[in-house]
Design a protein around this motif. Structure first.
Motif, PDB file in Angstrom:
ATOM      1  N   CYS A 166       0.617  -1.158  -0.193  1.00 43.88           N
ATOM      2  CA  CYS A 166      -0.055  -0.139   0.296  1.00 43.88           C
ATOM      3  C   CYS A 166       0.556   1.257  -0.221  1.00 43.88           C
ATOM      4  O   CYS A 166       0.193   2.618  -0.351  1.00 43.88           O
ATOM      5  CB  CYS A 166      -0.556   0.064   1.211  1.00 43.88           C
ATOM      6  N   GLY A 167       2.205   1.703   0.276  1.00 39.41           N
ATOM      7  CA  GLY A 167       2.807   2.399   0.434  1.00 39.41           C
ATOM      8  C   GLY A 167       3.321   3.189  -1.343  1.00 39.41           C
ATOM      9  O   GLY A 167       3.701   3.596  -1.048  1.00 39.41           O
ATOM     10  N   LEU A 168       2.808   2.091  -2.098  1.00 38.03           N
ATOM     11  CA  LEU A 168       3.031   2.483  -3.396  1.00 38.03           C
ATOM     12  C   LEU A 168       1.578   3.321  -3.188  1.00 38.03           C
ATOM     13  O   LEU A 168       2.321   4.058  -4.793  1.00 38.03           O
ATOM     14  CB  LEU A 168       3.130   1.284  -4.535  1.00 38.03           C
ATOM     15  N   LEU A 169       0.496   3.885  -2.617  1.00 39.18           N
ATOM     16  CA  LEU A 169      -0.155   4.534  -3.122  1.00 39.18           C
ATOM     17  C   LEU A 169       0.352   6.034  -3.064  1.00 39.18           C
ATOM     18  O   LEU A 169      -0.271   7.279  -3.806  1.00 39.18           O
ATOM     19  CB  LEU A 169      -2.013   4.167  -2.432  1.00 39.18           C
ATOM     20  N   VAL A 170       0.649   6.000  -2.261  1.00 38.70           N
ATOM     21  CA  VAL A 170       1.883   7.267  -2.541  1.00 38.70           C
ATOM     22  C   VAL A 170       3.010   7.652  -2.963  1.00 38.70           C
ATOM     23  O   VAL A 170       4.035   8.855  -2.590  1.00 38.70           O
ATOM     24  CB  VAL A 170       1.712   8.218  -0.518  1.00 38.70           C
ATOM     25  N   SER A 171       3.930   6.786  -3.465  1.00 39.27           N
ATOM     26  CA  SER A 171       5.473   6.502  -4.224  1.00 39.27           C
ATOM     27  C   SER A 171       5.244   7.331  -5.107  1.00 39.27           C
ATOM     28  O   SER A 171       4.210   7.488  -6.082  1.00 39.27           O
ATOM     29  CB  SER A 171       5.732   5.562  -4.749  1.00 39.27           C
ATOM     30  N   PRO A 172       6.358   8.826  -4.835  1.00 41.21           N
ATOM     31  CA  PRO A 172       6.351   9.594  -6.232  1.00 41.21           C
ATOM     32  C   PRO A 172       6.735   8.582  -7.345  1.00 41.21           C
ATOM     33  O   PRO A 172       6.868   9.621  -8.610  1.00 41.21           O
ATOM     34  CB  PRO A 172       7.316  10.584  -5.498  1.00 41.21           C
ATOM     35  N   THR A 173       7.075   7.763  -7.501  1.00 40.02           N
ATOM     36  CA  THR A 173       7.578   6.930  -8.860  1.00 40.02           C
ATOM     37  C   THR A 173       7.322   5.492  -8.453  1.00 40.02           C
ATOM     38  O   THR A 173       7.304   5.022 -10.051  1.00 40.02           O
ATOM     39  CB  THR A 173       9.407   7.231  -8.483  1.00 40.02           C
ATOM     40  N   ARG A 174       6.832   4.982  -7.993  1.00 41.01           N
ATOM     41  CA  ARG A 174       6.705   3.400  -8.506  1.00 41.01           C
ATOM     42  C   ARG A 174       5.360   3.381  -7.728  1.00 41.01           C
ATOM     43  O   ARG A 174       4.785   2.183  -7.974  1.00 41.01           O
ATOM     44  CB  ARG A 174       7.489   2.444  -6.927  1.00 41.01           C
ATOM     45  N   ARG A 175       4.629   4.507  -8.181  1.00 38.57           N
ATOM     46  CA  ARG A 175       2.524   4.283  -7.931  1.00 38.57           C
ATOM     47  C   ARG A 175       2.165   2.734  -8.870  1.00 38.57           C
ATOM     48  O   ARG A 175       1.134   2.760  -9.017  1.00 38.57           O
ATOM     49  CB  ARG A 175       1.740   5.043  -8.029  1.00 38.57           C
ATOM     50  N   GLY A 176       3.019   2.987 -10.692  1.00 39.37           N
ATOM     51  CA  GLY A 176       2.302   2.191 -11.520  1.00 39.37           C
ATOM     52  C   GLY A 176       2.571   0.999 -11.178  1.00 39.37           C
ATOM     53  O   GLY A 176       2.247   0.003 -11.940  1.00 39.37           O
ATOM     54  N   GLY A 185       2.792  15.281   4.955  1.00 44.56           N
ATOM     55  CA  GLY A 185       2.353  15.059   3.456  1.00 44.56           C
ATOM     56  C   GLY A 185       2.706  14.026   2.763  1.00 44.56           C
ATOM     57  O   GLY A 185       3.553  12.672   3.079  1.00 44.56           O
ATOM     58  N   ALA A 186       1.417  13.019   1.835  1.00 42.53           N
ATOM     59  CA  ALA A 186       1.470  12.228   1.540  1.00 42.53           C
ATOM     60  C   ALA A 186       3.538  11.847   0.496  1.00 42.53           C
ATOM     61  O   ALA A 186       3.336  10.629   0.624  1.00 42.53           O
ATOM     62  CB  ALA A 186       0.362  11.845   0.389  1.00 42.53           C
ATOM     63  N   ASP A 187       4.008  12.913  -0.552  1.00 44.13           N
ATOM     64  CA  ASP A 187       5.213  12.771  -0.753  1.00 44.13           C
ATOM     65  C   ASP A 187       6.581  12.197   0.060  1.00 44.13           C
ATOM     66  O   ASP A 187       7.264  11.948  -0.438  1.00 44.13           O
ATOM     67  CB  ASP A 187       5.416  13.899  -1.711  1.00 44.13           C
ATOM     68  N   ALA A 188       6.528  12.525   0.509  1.00 44.44           N
ATOM     69  CA  ALA A 188       7.265  12.669   2.421  1.00 44.44           C
ATOM     70  C   ALA A 188       7.281  11.006   2.618  1.00 44.44           C
ATOM     71  O   ALA A 188       8.017  10.753   2.634  1.00 44.44           O
ATOM     72  CB  ALA A 188       6.807  13.914   3.256  1.00 44.44           C
ATOM     73  N   ILE A 189       6.037  10.672   2.785  1.00 41.00           N
ATOM     74  CA  ILE A 189       5.637   8.827   3.343  1.00 41.00           C
ATOM     75  C   ILE A 189       6.351   8.362   2.111  1.00 41.00           C
ATOM     76  O   ILE A 189       6.654   6.752   2.055  1.00 41.00           O
ATOM     77  CB  ILE A 189       3.983   8.848   3.476  1.00 41.00           C
ATOM     78  N   GLY A 190       5.754   8.630   0.666  1.00 40.27           N
ATOM     79  CA  GLY A 190       5.683   7.782  -0.673  1.00 40.27           C
ATOM     80  C   GLY A 190       7.555   7.575  -0.350  1.00 40.27           C
ATOM     81  O   GLY A 190       8.081   7.209  -0.825  1.00 40.27           O
ATOM     82  N   GLY A 191       7.827   9.207  -0.312  1.00 38.23           N
ATOM     83  CA  GLY A 191       9.678   9.274  -0.787  1.00 38.23           C
ATOM     84  C   GLY A 191      10.128   7.809   0.202  1.00 38.23           C
ATOM     85  O   GLY A 191      11.098   7.276   0.248  1.00 38.23           O
ATOM     86  N   LEU A 192       9.860   7.760   1.174  1.00 39.30           N
ATOM     87  CA  LEU A 192      10.485   7.525   2.021  1.00 39.30           C
ATOM     88  C   LEU A 192      10.645   6.045   2.661  1.00 39.30           C
ATOM     89  O   LEU A 192      11.904   4.796   1.995  1.00 39.30           O
ATOM     90  CB  LEU A 192       9.997   6.932   3.409  1.00 39.30           C
ATOM     91  N   PHE A 193       9.163   4.822   1.228  1.00 37.30           N
ATOM     92  CA  PHE A 193       8.846   3.878   1.116  1.00 37.30           C
ATOM     93  C   PHE A 193       9.878   3.959   0.093  1.00 37.30           C
ATOM     94  O   PHE A 193      10.180   2.624  -0.180  1.00 37.30           O
ATOM     95  CB  PHE A 193       7.543   3.420   0.864  1.00 37.30           C
ATOM     96  N   ASP A 194       9.855   4.987  -0.446  1.00 34.44           N
ATOM     97  CA  ASP A 194      10.823   4.762  -2.262  1.00 34.44           C
ATOM     98  C   ASP A 194      12.160   4.257  -1.975  1.00 34.44           C
ATOM     99  O   ASP A 194      12.496   3.094  -2.353  1.00 34.44           O
ATOM    100  CB  ASP A 194      10.762   6.126  -3.307  1.00 34.44           C
ATOM    101  N   GLU A 195      12.789   4.853  -0.669  1.00 34.02           N
ATOM    102  CA  GLU A 195      13.833   4.817  -0.534  1.00 34.02           C
ATOM    103  C   GLU A 195      14.301   3.550  -0.380  1.00 34.02           C
ATOM    104  O   GLU A 195      14.939   2.589  -0.304  1.00 34.02           O
ATOM    105  CB  GLU A 195      14.240   5.943   0.472  1.00 34.02           C
ATOM    106  N   VAL A 196      13.191   2.316   0.835  1.00 32.50           N
ATOM    107  CA  VAL A 196      13.557   1.257   0.962  1.00 32.50           C
ATOM    108  C   VAL A 196      13.379   0.317  -0.228  1.00 32.50           C
ATOM    109  O   VAL A 196      14.267  -0.662   0.154  1.00 32.50           O
ATOM    110  CB  VAL A 196      13.427   1.209   2.387  1.00 32.50           C
ATOM    111  N   CYS A 197      12.560   0.706  -1.421  1.00 32.84           N
ATOM    112  CA  CYS A 197      13.171  -0.088  -2.876  1.00 32.84           C
ATOM    113  C   CYS A 197      14.750  -0.160  -2.973  1.00 32.84           C
ATOM    114  O   CYS A 197      14.519  -0.757  -3.507  1.00 32.84           O
ATOM    115  CB  CYS A 197      11.677   0.060  -3.000  1.00 32.84           C
TER     116      CYS A 197
END
Length: 480
Positions: free
Chosen positions: A266-276, A359-371
């Motif tokens: 579900c973290g992908l829902l706020v991912s700036p780069t991996r939502r696809g 903000g949502a982008d900051a959460i998604g950015g953290l998830f992007d980092e671990v991916c």
């Protein structure tokens, strides 16, 4: 003693007590040099068992001192960069602040007259999440205790929507890599032991759409009723995401409820780069999300979302003392009408505060980092002859094992990897998970901490290899 009841007269006592507790935890976090002390059950249990619960200490500071001994000192700390085991995330400060607020006010989210603004905040977050998924204007949902409860409720709704007079014919289809809670839910729903049909997966651990089509056709031919297909968007071991568009097409063709278990992904829902990676999830009838995994929220903070709000009626029961039927006509928003739970914490406040502060982008950015870290870890493992890695990561997990050059017996290699994991945990230097692949023991990195670096991964791999080689060397000495 009334002096301990939280009210207007004890506000200062509350402030001092909570401040003292927060300072203890903050000091412990600041001083934590490894994720675990290495204590054992045999060492810790006598200390806990030796406390006489019928003899209170009558002093908050003394109780906190005692808590240091039986809990805080030996807790497993998920914030440490070398905690790499399970789907436990470090948590963000706004959510921890919200936890303190919601615990003190102690709203119960079952009815409006116990929560007021809390109900509206939860509903707003449900709408926000449903919009992020793309479920459409008729969507709704409710916060839950976690993915297991969300999956259970989703399958309850699917069972009722199946509208069959022969429940023994109901079937649930889920990939071989799907979560065990699907089988647990089937049992709780009174379905038979053969009700869950495992669907084969590809080498990347994604459900085979062709195999799903074959199983759906077999159900039709055998007179069974496929009540739901569970597509996993982030399996526990591999983070694999089932082919959602193809599965949705098959569900449409066969008229089957599609549930997407996105507890992890579900973290992908706020991912700036991996939502696809979640393309197709908008076609699901229900979706599980665990904010306490990839949104960096404290446990528990989860939700079930549904495409059609009307399907939540299958969880609705009325009690005159709580949510009488007239409340519906009066448009009183009682969340218990949608939930399997009655009394329920205001867990939505944690996500609300996180979104309002970060903000949502900051959460998604953290998830992007671990991916991204998982991709680097995969390259590290793939280039290290001491290890074999099973699959490229889709999200942030890596499954691998130590393969000593001089040993070919798979059973011995299994024991070496198992020993390495246990020895590493006993040392407290790092914590990794274990699983089996093809009947063989493997190790697993679950990466949910943006503070973890490739240097941390490399250091832990060296520790694993050292423990495994020590085991093999001692085994050889014993054999001689």
């Amino acid at each position: 003693m009334r002096s301990h009841l939280l009210n207007d007269r004890t506000a200062e006592h509350y402030r001092r007590s909570v401040t003292d507790g927060v300072e203890r935890v903050a000091a412990r976090l600041a001083a934590t040099g490894q994720p675990f002390t290495g204590t054992t059950v045999d060492a810790l249990a006598p200390r806990v068992d030796g406390i006489d619960l019928d003899r209170p200490l009558h002093d908050t500071a003394a109780a906190l001192d005692e808590l240091e001994e039986v809990y805080l000192r030996d807790a497993v700390y998920f914030h440490h960069p070398r905690y790499l085991a399970h789907l436990n995330c470090p948590v963000v400060v706004p959510a921890v602040l919200a936890e303190a607020v919601l615990s003190a006010v102690n709203s119960s989210l079952d009815t409006w007259d116990q929560s007021t603004g809390g109900t509206l905040i939860e509903r707003r977050l449900v709408d926000w999440t449903a919009a992020r998924i793309g479920l459409g204007p008729a969507a709704d949902g409710v916060f839950t205790s976690g993915g297991t409860q969300s999956n259970l409720q989703a399958l309850l709704l699917a069972r009722e929507e199946a509208k069959t007079d022969a429940p023994e014919k109901l079937r649930i289809l889920v990939s071989e890599a799907g979560h065990f809670s699907v089988r647990k839910a089937a049992k709780l729903l009174g379905l038979g032991p053969g009700a869950v049909i495992p669907v084969p997966v590809e080498r990347d651990r994604r459900m085979q759409a062709v195999a799903l089509a074959r199983e759906l056709e077999r159900c039709r031919r055998d007179g069974h009723v496929p009540m739901a297909v569970v597509a996993t968007a982030g399996t526990t071991d591999f983070g694999s995401i089932d082919p959602l568009p193809e599965i949705a097409e098959l569900c449409d063709r066969y008229g089957v409820w599609l549930h997407a278990d996105a507890a992890y992904g579900c973290g992908l829902l706020v991912s700036p780069t991996r939502r696809g990676l979640l393309a197709g999830i908008e076609r699901a009838d229900s979706v599980t999300v665990d904010y306490h995994k990839s949104f960096f929220q404290p446990v528990s903070c989860s939700a079930l979302l549904v495409r059609d709000a009307a399907t939540l009626r299958h969880a609705t029961y009325h009690a005159d003392y709580l949510n009488p039927r007239r409340a519906v006509a009066e448009r009183i928003p009682n969340q218990v009408d949608k939930s399997l739970q009655t009394t329920r914490r205001f867990d939505a406040l944690k996500l609300w505060m996180t979104l309002r502060v970060m903000g949502a982008d900051a959460i998604g950015g953290l998830f992007d980092e671990v991916c991204g870290l998982a991709r680097e870890g995969w390259r590290l493992l793939a280039g290290d002859p001491r290890f074999e890695v099973v699959a490229e990561p889709a999200l942030s997990t890596l499954v691998f094992r130590h393969v000593p050059a001089a040993v070919t017996d798979p059973a011995v290699i299994d024991r070496a990897n198992l020993y390495a994991r246990e020895a590493l945990f006993a040392s407290g230097d790092a914590v990794v998970a274990g699983t089996t692949v093809g009947g063989r023991h493997h190790l697993k990195f679950t990466l949910l901490n943006p503070e973890t670096t490739t240097a941390d991964l490399s250091a832990v791999l060296d520790l694993i290899a050292g423990h495994a080689e020590q085991y093999l060397g001692e085994s050889l000495d014993r054999a001689c």
